[in-house]
Write a protein that holds these residues in place. Sequence first.
Motif, PDB file in Angstrom:
ATOM      1  N   THR A  25      44.174  50.434  36.814  1.00 34.54           N
ATOM      2  CA  THR A  25      43.763  49.082  36.457  1.00 34.54           C
ATOM      3  C   THR A  25      42.564  48.665  37.308  1.00 34.54           C
ATOM      4  N   ASP A  52      45.765  43.983  33.880  1.00 38.27           N
ATOM      5  CA  ASP A  52      47.119  43.469  34.094  1.00 38.27           C
ATOM      6  C   ASP A  52      47.176  41.984  33.780  1.00 38.27           C
ATOM      7  N   SER A  63      51.230  47.606  36.106  1.00 39.55           N
ATOM      8  CA  SER A  63      51.055  47.580  34.661  1.00 39.55           C
ATOM      9  C   SER A  63      52.385  47.846  33.983  1.00 39.55           C
ATOM     10  N   ASP A  82      43.991  51.071  29.353  1.00 39.17           N
ATOM     11  CA  ASP A  82      44.579  51.118  30.695  1.00 39.17           C
ATOM     12  C   ASP A  82      46.090  51.291  30.518  1.00 39.17           C
TER      13      ASP A  82
HETATM   14 MG   LIG Z   1      47.739  49.583  36.133  1.00 36.54          MG
END
Ligand SMILES: [Mg+2]
Length: 682
Positions: A25, A52, A63, A82
Amino acid sequence: MAQSGNSQRGPRCIALVGPFQSGKTTLLEAILARTGAIQRQGTVEAGTTVGDGSKEARNHVMSVELSVSSTDFMGDTYSFIDCPGSVEFMHDMRVALPAVDAAVVVCEMDDKKVPQLQLILRELEEQKIPRFLFLNKIDKADAGVHDALSLLQPASRNKLLLRQLPTFSGDIITGFVDLALERAFVYKEHAASEVVPLQGDALDREKTARFSMLETLADHDDELMEQLLEDIEPPRDKVFDDLAKELRDGLVCPVLLGSATRTNGVLRMLKALRHESPGVAATAKRLGVKGGSDAVAYVIKTLHTAHGGKLSIVRVLSGTVPEGAQLTGPSGTADRASGVFKVFGQQSEKRGAAQAGETVALGKLDHAKTGETLTTGKQPLQALAEVNAYPPVLALGLAARERKDDVKLGQALNKLVEEDPSLVIVHNAEMQEIIAWGQGEMHLRVANERLADRFGVAIVAHPPKVGYRETIRKPIVQRGRHKKQSGGHGQFGDVVLDIKPLPRGSGFKFDEKITGGVVPRNYIPSVEEGVIDGLKHGPLGFPVVDVSVVLIDGSYHTVDSSDQAFRTAGRIGITEGLPQCSPVLLEPIHHVEVVCPSDATAKINAIISGRRGQLLGFDTREGWNGWDVVRALMPESEIGDLIVEVRSATAGVGSYTFRFDHMAELTGKQADQIVAARRAAE
Ligand SMILES: [Mg+2]
Ligand SMILES: Nc1nc2c(ncn2[C@@H]2O[C@H](COP(=O)(O)OP(=O)(O)OP(=O)(O)O)[C@@H](O)[C@H]2O)c(=O)[nH]1
């Protein structure tokens, strides 16, 4: 070198994958900042990242679902997916992978995370996804990069190929040499690295490392091998072509270095993607998409947003999907795409038609499911990929806190499962409960949070009930007599039952040996029904199994006997008989297989033994270097939260499957407690 002309490969779709907390992320954030899609690079700690963006991800600082963001780089659009790193949320990644051109596997020099890396690489290998390794957190690296490669290599089936050589100032990595470009760079924080002369010691190390990179490439290129043997410097274009080809064919996995938090190595990585990752045409070919006038799109993810309704995030693999397109799914049902949206984390913004290669969200495709292939043609297409969720490992009983929310809960669960098919909802009629089966503790916790926050249903959760049964150990002959004289018509039924225990697993058997019509034929099925009624709730409070009942005698009344009266008599007979038959509790025992990295096998054995498990043995896990599979028999009541301990003993990667094996008698204190708890609950 082929620096230009990449836009012919069109918009790219790249998955960011890798072990838990490796920095995916953060890397996305760095990419978005570097490509100008965001002004300031956020951090996961401050809760300011694009990736996120969901409330649940922010809450847990990790996440918990995939998130898509598109950005432009050197004239092309790149959509990054992601993906969460936690094993519990891996299904999102697995089902999205078929549609991506390549994956960037973000990893660390951490031996504890190697098994998880292996797990993720295995998915990529099986789905034949070209992949780069991005060795992240280089800012705090303390091991040499060569050590890192030998540490990570066992996780990969194809050869890791070092593309960059770190350069140091003291112990700190301050830059790198690109082994294909043969150029040295020093990292600048949050800015492009600066080119510096390649000389001295760095040049010598570069020569050695470059030669080893070329040797690896030459394993699959005879011409290059000859050039190396004859000491001929291969043309740079050839090296780049080989890198691209061997990446695409899954022969090598190039390794890049960087630091997501400092935005180091990010531009180089983007350039590697630009030059070397395949485009949508190659991906469509890999999936067997036949080009034609009809558009083909693969559903990466399904979302039910609080306001905008259902959104299907798709990758267009060929053709054009305009606003209002009629899209036919595998069932043959077509839905009209209400809006084509650009996706950027939690935001979606209306835009025009989507071209081949683009990754967009489509509104209100009521029938579309994640993993399906949609087409603007009339005929449904064959599935391009089939990704089934792993069997779930942890169960939780669910109920709406308020009865009035029961219907709402049912609808919300349907939507939740549509978003995440690795969550399985089972309605258990016998226990009268709704069971949510998930991939782990956090997975179920997040599901509950989504129910409350997004769908507005407050939940009470409880451990699921264990499927206890009971049986008998002694036979008896018991009379059951029902006689009632109330007002006019009376009720009369009278039976004699021969009740006997049966071997384990036999279930229930009913027979009759009536002679002389003492119980008329037509009433006998009612007697059996009455017995079955009585067996539903035995003297210990559980369903009774492994019992034989033979109707051997009885009597009737010409006016007062009826089906109902004989049913009642049958129930009375069994209910009064069973307590005298030495009833005993039965608990379900399952055959369990735990898979784990071999260094955790001893711990797993101890966990199983500590939970009344009977070890059956262990073997190496077939096809899995460095993994074992442990087999055991375990009581269902001990399996409940087994996964929690297995995960903590295996740095998150261990898992298990189970299937029912047999019922076993349970006596003593433990049985008494279960029976007492059952009585209290009633
Ligand atoms: Mg992540
Ligand atoms: N020192 C250092 N820390 C980093 C770097 N990249 C990420 N981190 C830290 O690593 C932690 C995890 O970062 P994330 O970006 O959330 O990692 P992730 O891979 O997305 O995590 P999951 O999606 O939950 O698996 C955070 O504390 C980051 O600040 C880096 O390059 N250097």
